[in-house]
Write a protein that holds these residues in place. Structure first.
Motif: not given
Length: 128
Positions: A24-26, A41-46
């Protein structure tokens, strides 16, 4: 890290620590199974990481000379290169078959690299 969500659930419960679900890593997201079975889920803008074959590498904008003489960042999401001197394009950025090229009207000297900055003696600093 686990190769599947089911494996991550089992590992997280057994170790009592969160476990990443690697499939599931992007570039901008990591998903973890917590010890209690919930997901985070840890999501970053960049982008924080980029694909390198089957592996992931942290984004690293440090500039290096490539074997072909161009200057390239260590790891960035888009293909990016700068002139290593001479009459090659000043900068090229692209993805896949699409790219944008910036030229310079005169011959460029070999740049001096300092971290993510390439400085040409003509006074044209370039940073990633």
């Amino acid at each position: 890290m686990a190769a599947s969500e089911r494996q991550a659930v089992d590992l997280a419960r057994a170790s009592r620590q969160r476990v990443e679900v690697l499939p599931l890593r992007t570039e901008t997201r990591q998903v973890f199974v917590n010890a209690d079975g919930t997901l985070t889920s840890e999501t970053s803008a960049l982008p924080e990481r980029v694909r390198r074959g089957a592996d992931w590498a942290d984004v690293d904008t440090t500039l290096r000379f490539s074997a072909d003489g161009t200057v390239r960042p260590v790891a960035t999401p888009l293909n990016l290169s700068f002139s290593g001197g001479g009459t090659s394009p000043l900068a090229t950025i692209g993805e896949g078959a699409r790219s944008v090229v910036t030229t310079w009207p005169t011959t460029l000297p070999k740049p001096v690299l300092d971290g993510n900055t390439a400085t040409y003696a003509s006074g044209c600093p370039v940073s990633t």
